[in-house]
Design a protein around this motif. Structure first.
Motif, PDB file in Angstrom:
ATOM      1  N   SER A  50       5.851   2.234  -7.992  1.00  0.00           N
ATOM      2  CA  SER A  50       5.505   0.972  -8.640  1.00  0.00           C
ATOM      3  C   SER A  50       4.723   0.123  -7.646  1.00  0.00           C
ATOM      4  CB  SER A  50       6.767   0.245  -9.115  1.00  0.00           C
ATOM      5  OG  SER A  50       7.431  -0.340  -8.019  1.00  0.00           O
ATOM      6  N   THR A  51       4.498  -1.123  -7.980  1.00  0.00           N
ATOM      7  CA  THR A  51       3.673  -1.973  -7.114  1.00  0.00           C
ATOM      8  C   THR A  51       4.317  -2.220  -5.760  1.00  0.00           C
ATOM      9  OG1 THR A  51       4.660  -3.931  -8.131  1.00  0.00           O
ATOM     10  CG2 THR A  51       2.560  -3.148  -9.036  1.00  0.00           C
ATOM     11  N   ASP A  52       5.669  -2.163  -5.689  1.00  0.00           N
ATOM     12  CA  ASP A  52       6.338  -2.508  -4.432  1.00  0.00           C
ATOM     13  C   ASP A  52       7.453  -1.540  -4.057  1.00  0.00           C
ATOM     14  OD1 ASP A  52       8.168  -3.125  -6.379  1.00  0.00           O
ATOM     15  OD2 ASP A  52       8.372  -5.248  -5.846  1.00  0.00           O
ATOM     16  N   SER A  53       7.513  -0.348  -4.702  1.00  0.00           N
ATOM     17  CA  SER A  53       8.668   0.518  -4.461  1.00  0.00           C
ATOM     18  C   SER A  53       8.348   1.995  -4.677  1.00  0.00           C
ATOM     19  CB  SER A  53       9.827   0.117  -5.387  1.00  0.00           C
ATOM     20  OG  SER A  53       9.511   0.418  -6.741  1.00  0.00           O
ATOM     21  N   LEU A  54       9.285   2.831  -4.193  1.00  0.00           N
ATOM     22  CA  LEU A  54       9.291   4.269  -4.445  1.00  0.00           C
ATOM     23  C   LEU A  54      10.671   4.640  -4.970  1.00  0.00           C
ATOM     24  CD1 LEU A  54       7.763   5.678  -1.113  1.00  0.00           C
ATOM     25  CD2 LEU A  54       6.570   5.449  -3.285  1.00  0.00           C
ATOM     26  N   THR A  55      10.733   5.541  -5.957  1.00  0.00           N
ATOM     27  CA  THR A  55      12.007   6.023  -6.481  1.00  0.00           C
ATOM     28  C   THR A  55      12.030   7.536  -6.451  1.00  0.00           C
ATOM     29  OG1 THR A  55      12.295   4.117  -7.958  1.00  0.00           O
ATOM     30  CG2 THR A  55      13.546   6.103  -8.484  1.00  0.00           C
ATOM     31  N   TYR A  56      13.060   8.091  -5.802  1.00  0.00           N
ATOM     32  CA  TYR A  56      13.287   9.539  -5.777  1.00  0.00           C
ATOM     33  C   TYR A  56      14.424   9.839  -6.750  1.00  0.00           C
ATOM     34  CZ  TYR A  56      10.578   9.341  -1.453  1.00  0.00           C
ATOM     35  OH  TYR A  56       9.596   9.133  -0.518  1.00  0.00           O
ATOM     36  N   ARG A  57      14.237  10.902  -7.547  1.00  0.00           N
ATOM     37  CA  ARG A  57      15.175  11.149  -8.628  1.00  0.00           C
ATOM     38  C   ARG A  57      15.546  12.632  -8.690  1.00  0.00           C
ATOM     39  NH1 ARG A  57      16.173   7.746 -12.652  1.00  0.00           N
ATOM     40  NH2 ARG A  57      14.300   6.529 -12.146  1.00  0.00           N
ATOM     41  N   ILE A  58      16.810  12.897  -9.046  1.00  0.00           N
ATOM     42  CA  ILE A  58      17.258  14.260  -9.289  1.00  0.00           C
ATOM     43  C   ILE A  58      18.052  14.282 -10.585  1.00  0.00           C
ATOM     44  CG2 ILE A  58      19.302  13.966  -7.821  1.00  0.00           C
ATOM     45  CD1 ILE A  58      19.155  16.933  -7.185  1.00  0.00           C
ATOM     46  N   ASP A  59      17.734  15.232 -11.463  1.00  0.00           N
ATOM     47  CA  ASP A  59      18.460  15.412 -12.716  1.00  0.00           C
ATOM     48  C   ASP A  59      19.645  16.341 -12.487  1.00  0.00           C
ATOM     49  OD1 ASP A  59      16.676  13.802 -14.176  1.00  0.00           O
ATOM     50  OD2 ASP A  59      15.279  15.482 -14.385  1.00  0.00           O
TER      51      ASP A  59
ATOM     52  N   GLU B 277       0.837  -1.197   0.000  1.00  0.00           N
ATOM     53  CA  GLU B 277       0.000   0.000   0.000  1.00  0.00           C
ATOM     54  C   GLU B 277       0.873   1.248   0.000  1.00  0.00           C
ATOM     55  OE1 GLU B 277      -2.170  -0.544   3.588  1.00  0.00           O
ATOM     56  OE2 GLU B 277      -3.453  -2.148   2.782  1.00  0.00           O
ATOM     57  N   HIS B 278       0.437   2.267  -0.766  1.00  0.00           N
ATOM     58  CA  HIS B 278       1.140   3.540  -0.832  1.00  0.00           C
ATOM     59  C   HIS B 278       0.212   4.635  -0.320  1.00  0.00           C
ATOM     60  CE1 HIS B 278       2.620   0.927  -4.106  1.00  0.00           C
ATOM     61  NE2 HIS B 278       3.805   1.454  -3.838  1.00  0.00           N
ATOM     62  N   SER B 279       0.757   5.538   0.467  1.00  0.00           N
ATOM     63  CA  SER B 279      -0.016   6.681   0.936  1.00  0.00           C
ATOM     64  C   SER B 279       0.922   7.859   1.181  1.00  0.00           C
ATOM     65  CB  SER B 279      -0.800   6.340   2.214  1.00  0.00           C
ATOM     66  OG  SER B 279       0.075   5.954   3.261  1.00  0.00           O
ATOM     67  N   THR B 280       0.333   9.022   1.464  1.00  0.00           N
ATOM     68  CA  THR B 280       1.100  10.240   1.676  1.00  0.00           C
ATOM     69  C   THR B 280       0.587  10.966   2.901  1.00  0.00           C
ATOM     70  OG1 THR B 280       1.464  10.500  -0.706  1.00  0.00           O
ATOM     71  CG2 THR B 280       1.835  12.436   0.642  1.00  0.00           C
ATOM     72  N   ILE B 281       1.507  11.501   3.703  1.00  0.00           N
ATOM     73  CA  ILE B 281       1.156  12.322   4.850  1.00  0.00           C
ATOM     74  C   ILE B 281       1.607  13.740   4.575  1.00  0.00           C
ATOM     75  CG2 ILE B 281       1.470  12.680   7.334  1.00  0.00           C
ATOM     76  CD1 ILE B 281       2.216   9.697   7.541  1.00  0.00           C
ATOM     77  N   GLU B 282       0.674  14.688   4.571  1.00  0.00           N
ATOM     78  CA  GLU B 282       0.999  16.095   4.347  1.00  0.00           C
ATOM     79  C   GLU B 282       1.153  16.777   5.696  1.00  0.00           C
ATOM     80  OE1 GLU B 282       1.314  17.576   1.409  1.00  0.00           O
ATOM     81  OE2 GLU B 282       0.537  16.042   0.022  1.00  0.00           O
ATOM     82  N   ARG B 283       2.341  17.358   5.919  1.00  0.00           N
ATOM     83  CA  ARG B 283       2.600  18.063   7.172  1.00  0.00           C
ATOM     84  C   ARG B 283       3.219  19.413   6.871  1.00  0.00           C
ATOM     85  NH1 ARG B 283       5.153  13.993  11.569  1.00  0.00           N
ATOM     86  NH2 ARG B 283       6.108  15.976  12.121  1.00  0.00           N
TER      87      ARG B 283
END
Length: 303
Positions: free
Chosen positions: A105-114, A4-10
């Motif tokens: 994706s179904t099982d991951s998060l990817t953070y990226r910087i160009d 499961e994916h979710s987001t907490i806004e603070r």
């Protein structure tokens, strides 16, 4: 596998959450620095200040700092890379980057910087970066680093993760390094002296005094059939196993507080006798127009 994916806004930051109900594994990631903020198994918390985003009143302030494009420190905050200046503080600039929405994706998060996401004094070459946190079916967190070199020349980086695992006390923890041949790199004042000591560990254990941990133990894997390091807190029965199969160095550190950092490192700190950045000890090389990808895993358990 259903993650499961979710987001907490603070007010003080956006937090991304991965949760696998099947294994009971849950992680929170702060978009500032792409840092793992929380590592939980069946609601048991494994990281130092786990889930607490507020500044610490004293001592180490972080949870699992992402390190790159260099790690640890450069001498006086300055270095030269092919004659161009690099300037920055501890563990470089990634820890301060506010990453955009991660790729999910179904099982991951990817953070990226160009390459356009940092300045020339942060790092002079055009090299992109991504970090992926992936849940495996057996309850591990796989952490992958990827650098994409867009230059016509080879590029140089060092990187890693700086996770602090919570312990009830240094006396209650049991840290086991696998048997094998290690090389300790001495770094008084957090910079390499050039002095090394070879160490043989006949059976899994920790052949150092935990009271010396504020000085850091920087170890190179020289001849090790297995590279799984375990840390157990006997009072809470929390246990983590970190697989260093692709990793050349491990740094072990604590400031004496209720945590021990067990850090996978692809590189070493700067030296008192500073070399140009491209000639730093332990520096990793990315061929021109190519990429470099490395990973390790964290396996939390309740012993």
């Amino acid at each position: 596998m259903s993650v499961e994916h979710s987001t907490i806004e603070r007010d003080d930051g956006v937090i991304d959450v991965l949760h696998d109900p099947a294994t009971g594994l849950k992680c929170e990631f702060l978009r500032t620095g792409a840092e793992m903020l929380s590592l939980q198994l069946h609601e048991q918390r494994f990281l130092h200040r786990d889930g607490d985003i507020r500044p610490a009143k004293s001592g180490w302030n972080n949870h699992a700092t992402v390190m790159g494009y260099y790690l640890h420190r450069i001498l006086n905050g300055k270095s030269q890379y092919r004659g161009q200046p690099i300037e920055g503080g501890t563990h470089s600039f990634l820890r301060h980057i506010r990453f955009e929405n991660p790729e999910i994706s179904t099982d991951s998060l990817t953070y990226r910087i160009d390459p356009g996401g940092y300045s020339k004094t942060d790092y002079p070459l055009m090299v992109g970066f991504a970090i992926t946190y992936r849940f495996t079916h057996d309850g591990r967190v796989e952490v992958s680093f990827e650098f994409q070199n867009e230059e016509e020349v080879e590029a140089h980086v060092s990187f890693g993760l700086h996770p602090g695992f919570a312990v009830s006390s240094l006396e209650s923890m049991s840290l086991l390094l696998p048997a094998g041949h290690y090389r300790r790199h001495l770094a008084p004042g957090n910079f390499l002296s050039g002095e090394t000591r070879d160490i043989e560990i006949a059976a899994p254990g920790f052949p150092f005094d935990p009271a010396d941990l504020p000085g850091s133990f920087i170890l190179e894997f020289v001849d090790n059939t297995h590279r799984i390091v375990s840390l157990t807190d006997r009072e809470t029965a929390r246990r983590v196993e970190i697989d260093f199969a692709e990793c050349p160095y491990i740094t072990i550190w604590s400031d004496g507080g209720l945590f021990v950092c067990v850090e996978p490192c692809w590189g070493l700190p700067d030296a008192h006798d500073q070399r140009p950045f491209e000639k730093k000890a332990g520096i990793q090389t990315i061929p021109a127009k190519s990429s470099l990808t490395k990973s390790f895993t964290i396996h939390p358990m309740l012993a």
